[in-house]
Design a protein around this motif. Sequence first.
Motif, short mmCIF file in Angstrom:
data_model
loop_
_atom_site.label_atom_id
_atom_site.label_comp_id
_atom_site.label_asym_id
_atom_site.label_seq_id
_atom_site.Cartn_x
_atom_site.Cartn_y
_atom_site.Cartn_z
N GLY A 737 0.81 -1.22 0.00
CA GLY A 737 0.00 0.00 0.00
C GLY A 737 0.83 1.26 0.00
N PHE A 738 2.01 1.20 -0.62
CA PHE A 738 2.92 2.36 -0.56
C PHE A 738 2.32 3.59 -1.22
CE2 PHE A 738 3.99 0.90 -4.81
CZ PHE A 738 4.38 2.03 -5.49
N LYS A 739 1.39 3.38 -2.21
CA LYS A 739 0.80 4.52 -2.91
C LYS A 739 -0.16 5.30 -2.03
CE LYS A 739 1.24 2.59 -7.57
NZ LYS A 739 0.52 2.18 -8.82
N ARG A 740 -0.54 4.72 -0.92
CA ARG A 740 -1.45 5.41 0.00
C ARG A 740 -0.72 5.86 1.27
NH1 ARG A 740 -3.97 0.84 -1.61
NH2 ARG A 740 -3.64 -0.17 0.39
N ASN A 741 0.63 5.80 1.25
CA ASN A 741 1.46 6.15 2.42
C ASN A 741 2.28 7.39 2.08
OD1 ASN A 741 3.51 6.28 4.44
ND2 ASN A 741 3.18 4.09 4.88
N ALA A 742 1.87 8.56 2.66
CA ALA A 742 2.55 9.82 2.36
C ALA A 742 4.04 9.77 2.69
CB ALA A 742 1.87 10.97 3.12
N MET A 743 4.39 9.09 3.77
CA MET A 743 5.80 9.05 4.19
C MET A 743 6.64 8.28 3.17
SD MET A 743 7.34 7.71 7.81
CE MET A 743 6.23 8.76 8.73
N LYS A 755 18.45 11.08 -7.77
CA LYS A 755 18.80 10.54 -9.09
C LYS A 755 18.71 11.62 -10.17
CE LYS A 755 17.19 6.41 -10.27
NZ LYS A 755 18.37 5.53 -10.38
N ARG A 756 18.33 12.87 -9.72
CA ARG A 756 18.18 14.02 -10.60
C ARG A 756 17.03 13.85 -11.61
NH1 ARG A 756 24.43 15.92 -11.91
NH2 ARG A 756 25.05 16.11 -9.72
N LYS A 757 16.09 13.03 -11.25
CA LYS A 757 14.87 12.88 -12.04
C LYS A 757 13.80 13.70 -11.35
CE LYS A 757 16.08 8.32 -13.85
NZ LYS A 757 15.68 6.89 -14.05
N TYR A 758 13.85 15.03 -11.62
CA TYR A 758 13.05 15.98 -10.83
C TYR A 758 11.55 15.91 -11.14
CZ TYR A 758 17.75 17.69 -10.00
OH TYR A 758 19.08 17.77 -9.67
N HIS A 759 11.17 15.60 -12.41
CA HIS A 759 9.75 15.46 -12.74
C HIS A 759 9.15 14.27 -11.98
CE1 HIS A 759 9.27 18.52 -15.82
NE2 HIS A 759 10.44 18.15 -16.37
N ARG A 760 9.93 13.18 -11.95
CA ARG A 760 9.45 11.98 -11.24
C ARG A 760 9.38 12.26 -9.74
NH1 ARG A 760 9.94 6.73 -13.35
NH2 ARG A 760 8.37 5.42 -12.33
N ALA A 761 10.37 12.98 -9.26
CA ALA A 761 10.39 13.32 -7.83
C ALA A 761 9.20 14.19 -7.48
CB ALA A 761 11.68 14.04 -7.49
N LEU A 762 8.89 15.19 -8.37
CA LEU A 762 7.77 16.09 -8.11
C LEU A 762 6.45 15.34 -8.06
CD1 LEU A 762 6.83 19.00 -7.73
CD2 LEU A 762 6.75 19.24 -10.23
N LYS A 763 6.31 14.33 -8.94
CA LYS A 763 5.08 13.53 -8.94
C LYS A 763 4.85 12.88 -7.60
CE LYS A 763 3.05 9.38 -10.98
NZ LYS A 763 2.82 8.80 -9.65
N TYR A 764 5.93 12.24 -7.04
CA TYR A 764 5.75 11.53 -5.76
C TYR A 764 5.54 12.51 -4.61
CZ TYR A 764 6.81 7.06 -7.90
OH TYR A 764 6.76 5.93 -8.68
N LEU A 771 -2.00 13.34 0.25
CA LEU A 771 -2.37 12.47 1.37
C LEU A 771 -2.14 13.14 2.73
CD1 LEU A 771 -0.83 9.12 0.07
CD2 LEU A 771 -3.26 9.72 0.18
N ASP A 772 -1.23 14.14 2.76
CA ASP A 772 -0.93 14.80 4.04
C ASP A 772 -0.62 16.26 3.78
OD1 ASP A 772 -0.21 15.57 6.55
OD2 ASP A 772 1.44 14.12 6.80
N LYS A 773 -1.67 17.11 3.86
CA LYS A 773 -1.50 18.53 3.55
C LYS A 773 -0.95 19.34 4.72
CE LYS A 773 -5.16 18.60 0.05
NZ LYS A 773 -4.24 18.82 -1.07
N LYS A 774 -0.72 18.73 5.84
CA LYS A 774 -0.19 19.46 7.00
C LYS A 774 1.32 19.25 7.20
CE LYS A 774 -4.52 19.41 9.63
NZ LYS A 774 -5.17 19.03 10.90
#
Length: 822
Positions: A737-743, A755-764, A771-774
């Motif tokens: 269930g990692f897709k539902r775990n903000a951490m 890894k300098r893959k900033y678009h991919r990093a931004l997505k995650y 999932l956690d706006k605070k």
Amino acid sequence: MHRTRGLLIPLTLLFLVFTTCAVSSNRPDTDTKESLLARALLNRDWQEAVKYAEELLKEKDSPVLYAVLAYALSRTGKKKRALERLSGRTDHISLLTRAAIKGTKGVKLGSLKKPARSVGVVFVESRRRNGVELGIVSRAVEVKTLKQVFYELKKEPTTEEITRFREKVLSAVGEYVLAGEPIHFDEDGAVYMMFVDTGSLKKAVDTGTRRKVLRIGVITHRGDDRYRKNVIKELRAHGYSVRDLGKGELYKIQDKLKTVDMVIELVEDVVAGEKVLGGNFRQFEARVEMTVYSAHPVKSLLNLKDRTAIVHVDDAVGEEMAIKSSYEKLLSRLYTTMHSIKKQLAELDAELPLKVRVNFDKVFSSNYKYYASYPAGTITLENTTTRPFKGVTLSIAIKKYIDYPTRLVIGELPSGKTIRKPLNIVFNSRILDITDNTFIQSEVKVTYIDSGRKQEITLSSPIYVYEKHALIWDDKGKIASFITPRDPVIVDIATAAVSGYNERGLSRNVVKARALFGAMGVLGISYMEDPNSPFSVVSGLKGVVDFVQFPRETIARKVGDCDDLTSLYSSLLEAVGIRTAVVDVPGHVFVLMDTGVPESEEIYFGFPRESYVLRNGTIWIPVETTLVGASFTEAWKKGSENYKKWLGKAKIIEFEKARARYLAPNLPKKRAELTVSKKDIERRFTGELERLRKKRIQYVRERLSELGSLGLIKLIRFYAREGMLDDAIKVARSIHGFKRNAMVLNNLGNVYYLKRKYHRALKYYRDAYRLDKKDAGILINIARAYMRLGNRKMAKHYFDKALKIDSKFKDRYITLYTEING
């Protein structure tokens, strides 16, 4: 010529003739009787001298010939006949000769300015003839005469005696030379018959130093008679008059004390320890005490004690060696204090108002800096009067070994008061030049004001100094004196060994420690137990002196005991900034080093709990230095086993604390002759670093995996820090269930950011934020990713959102804030 001046030696005191040199017998046949007579006198051939003197007297009447004949006859044992030859003669030469033959004291003659104490005859040869035809004796001849007499009287004169001879005698030659007459002269020079007041000369050079012969009695209070006899033999060899008082109590031999001036009482004991080294050796500790008393009245003047420990396979030999060694040291101390003892004996009749007693401990030159802060001995001052002494000050001077006298201001010493003060000494590094255990002489000077007048007392006190390698393990902290991280030799080797190491996956300190241990092996250093004083034996024996090498010496000799290798390895570690401690267990020492890893990061250290120690907030690892030459991994493993074996009994000596008390000495400046590089170390210990890294990674993965999803999240971070980014992604995706775990998503974004893959990093990051706006931290990560993508506006938007949640983030991420708003 008549010159009636100084003095000579009476024949009863010194029935001989003084000569400078003998005359060779290979002279031509044309020699005259006068030259033959002169030659006989200079050669002390008295029979020949009588023969030629009698033949010459048949040819001419001469007062000098009568004097020569009479003196030569007396030297052949015909004293009565000699005096008959001078009977009725009243010339001053005959009178002086008669006084010399008879040994007359206090010779009074009209030709003398003052009475002569005693008269001696000297035959002197001079290569110069100045004034001889006129019967004049030159000053050069008179000086030569006095020198002959002096060196005949004093076969081995002291410096003081030579100084007095020059200052008192040679400055007043006429006071000591009574008369002189030429016997023969030719083109080669002249021979004189000289008369000297030897009694006055002897008194002049002896004044101030000559005393009556000190009579010493030796008694054994407790001990073996043979050692007393050895002491007596040694004292007699040093020129003392010694009487054997036997064995018993001092108070029971009062009648015998009348024949001596002082008594030396001997007490000796030997304590035998348990068998060591597999039952082959035993320690023997000799405890010898030597107390010096005045004989009348009986009063203690000096107490000398010594303890000497010997480890030996033969009981009888070990016991004898220990006792003899103690007596040798005590006798050496006694000889150096004999002047003070004689002074005390002289003062018994006129007691000094201020009594001074100095007692120095044994000094270890390797610890010479220690004595600047901690006492090297004590001084006791006793005011024996009814008056207070003011301005009491003492100073200690030791020629060569201290730069300036050590001074101590005491102030007022009340009447009848006794005080005891510690003595600190600031030695200089020249004390390291002492190559054998020996005594050095100190001069202790005490000044004080008594009834308005300044008084001064000066006395000599010996200090027994051990050479720089000697050490007694009564305080294991003393090993700090042999840990020398600032020694250029150590710095050179340590710096070269760790240079080039930037490996990830291990603690930086562990990497350095491994390199330094490997360097010791590459240098060819090996472990060998000291055959004479093995640490395993001497470290547990009280008072036994061990031999310890300095690290630079262990490198040069390529061999060392456990204490030598421990001090070397600790020095190398400290030289590159790694804190160390020494683990002291029964009969052994090894190193404990600080990895620099905080206790809070214990799980990430990555090695089993039994392989390290938690101390002072960080992780420390034990290293067995006697495995030098083997791999660091083996030494670490063995060190851990030893530490576990002695858990609860091991004592930890932290170098930093021990150094505050026992500073390392200043060794002579020197650079390393040979260094070791990373290439050398890796060639010998190929693959060790990689094996340690893999072992750590595996251990951390196993421990974190046991902690469930939180443990796996920590494993993601661990992999990310170690640069294992693909492994971190696999772990993240493996979490249920990692897709539902903000951490998890936020950490996954961090991995892609690295890894300098900033678009991919931004997505995650954005998935995590939904999932956690605070979580302001997620917003900061989004802002950072936008900045890397060149979108400053969106970066500012998310950074401002983070500040609304937590305003402190501005200071925490001030660099990012400045970049966004710049």
